[in-house]
Design an enzyme around this catalytic site. Structure first.
Site, PDB file in Angstrom:
ATOM      1  N   HIS A  35       0.876  -1.035  -0.086  1.00 48.14           N
ATOM      2  CA  HIS A  35      -0.016   0.041   0.015  1.00 48.14           C
ATOM      3  C   HIS A  35       0.926   1.052   0.044  1.00 48.14           C
ATOM      4  CE1 HIS A  35      -3.988  -1.902   2.032  1.00 48.14           C
ATOM      5  NE2 HIS A  35      -4.032  -1.574   0.917  1.00 48.14           N
ATOM      6  N   CYS A  69      -2.710   2.684   9.146  1.00 46.06           N
ATOM      7  CA  CYS A  69      -3.728   1.920   8.786  1.00 46.06           C
ATOM      8  C   CYS A  69      -5.023   1.887   9.401  1.00 46.06           C
ATOM      9  CB  CYS A  69      -3.253   0.607   8.822  1.00 46.06           C
ATOM     10  SG  CYS A  69      -1.694   0.139   7.584  1.00 46.06           S
TER      11      CYS A  69
HETATM   12  N1  ARG Z   1      -4.276  -7.116   6.359  1.00 50.17           N
HETATM   13  C1  ARG Z   1      -4.364  -6.096   5.787  1.00 50.17           C
HETATM   14  C2  ARG Z   1      -4.400  -6.120   4.343  1.00 50.17           C
HETATM   15  O1  ARG Z   1      -3.582  -6.796   3.997  1.00 50.17           O
HETATM   16  C3  ARG Z   1      -3.744  -4.773   6.277  1.00 50.17           C
HETATM   17  C4  ARG Z   1      -4.185  -3.643   5.845  1.00 50.17           C
HETATM   18  C5  ARG Z   1      -3.263  -2.383   6.291  1.00 50.17           C
HETATM   19  N2  ARG Z   1      -4.107  -1.100   5.824  1.00 50.17           N
HETATM   20  C6  ARG Z   1      -3.348  -0.242   5.376  1.00 50.17           C
HETATM   21  N3  ARG Z   1      -3.654   0.939   5.325  1.00 50.17           N
HETATM   22  N4  ARG Z   1      -1.920  -0.312   4.818  1.00 50.17           N
HETATM   23  O2  ARG Z   1      -5.454  -5.645   3.784  1.00 50.17           O
END
Ligand code: ARG
Length: 261
Positions: free
Chosen positions: A160, A254
């Site tokens: 991300h 997150c």
């Molecule tokens: N386990 C989640 C996923 O893989 C983690 C998300 C983390 N969120 C973020 N904004 N990077 O989607």
């Protein structure tokens, strides 16, 4: 924010998630609570989203939408395990009277979108390569009426945008160049010549997954080196321990969806 009451690592959709490693949901809630209290202590208002059983990643509230100046561009998750989260976020915004624009392209909200209100008159930075798809960048630009700069993520550990780059005030960013394609690094250098540059140690400690109000920078306590760099640049680092939530592949940013009126 959304409490990690139902947090678990039951599937692996990013390289940080190990379904065989034990997760302590109670400890996750404690650490998350400290984060919430830290924000409140800094003078910020925190709204809560109700956690839902069966949605173990719901604590990562940043992924549910992207808000710019009162307009909400909704999320459409890449993986079906998280798909149902989008409706919970939508219901929250609609119940509060925000202008909501439903997406037709795959995008994971603030996970892949960042906003710099004072950079070039209001600039959106957008990641693609792992989760959010390129057509969503154009869709966000039409929905939010701000220029969107597309950046290509190339390292699966930084799946991300918000684990590789963060706004530290209204016009400047901190980022880890290695997470981006060479061309995208060139774009970032051109747009943000004064950016704070993080290294792999900072990035792997989830240091970039931070939230800043322009003065205080709330970041993962493991990222001690990055905290030092931010301090040298004139910001006040506020470390928070979020070791349990790191097991799902996320940290401070997150857990927080920013409401920009
Ligand atoms: N386990 C989640 C996923 O893989 C983690 C998300 C983390 N969120 C973020 N904004 N990077 O989607």
């Amino acid at each position: 924010m959304c409490s990690p009451e139902h947090f678990a690592v039951e599937y692996a959709i990013n390289p940080w998630m190990d379904v065989t490693a034990p997760v302590d949901a109670e400890l996750a809630v404690k650490q998350w609570d400290r984060l919430r209290e830290t924000l409140v202590g800094l003078g910020h208002e925190v709204h809560l989203l109700n956690p839902e059983p069966g949605l173990p990643d719901m604590v990562y509230a940043a992924n549910g939408a992207f808000v710019v100046d009162g307009t909400v561009y909704g999320a459409q998750f890449k993986h079906e395990q998280r798909a149902a989260e989008a409706a919970a976020h939508r219901a929250f915004y609609e119940s509060q009277g925000w202008r909501f624009i439903a997406p037709s392209e795959t995008n994971e909200g603030e996970g892949d979108f960042a906003y710099l209100p004072e950079a070039h008159g209001g600039l959106i930075l957008a990641g693609h390569g792992f989760r959010t798809e390129l057509p969503a960048h154009a869709e966000a630009q039409e929905a939010l009426a701000r220029p969107v700069v597309s950046l290509r993520l190339v390292d699966p550990r930084f799946y991300h945008l918000d684990v590789a780059l963060a706004s530290i005030d209204d016009e400047n960013i901190v980022y880890y160049p290695g997470a981006f394609s060479a061309a995208s690094q060139r774009v970032l250098t051109q747009l943000f010549p004064d950016a704070v540059i993080a290294d792999d140690e900072d990035a792997l400690a989830f240091g970039l997954n931070l939230v800043s109000d322009g003065a205080n920078v709330v970041l993962n306590s493991e990222a001690t080196r990055l905290a030092g760099k931010l301090k040298a640049a004139g910001y006040t680092p506020v470390p928070v321990e979020l070791a349990e939530l790191k097991k799902g592949g996320g940290s401070v940013k997150c857990c927080i969806a920013e409401l920009r009126h």
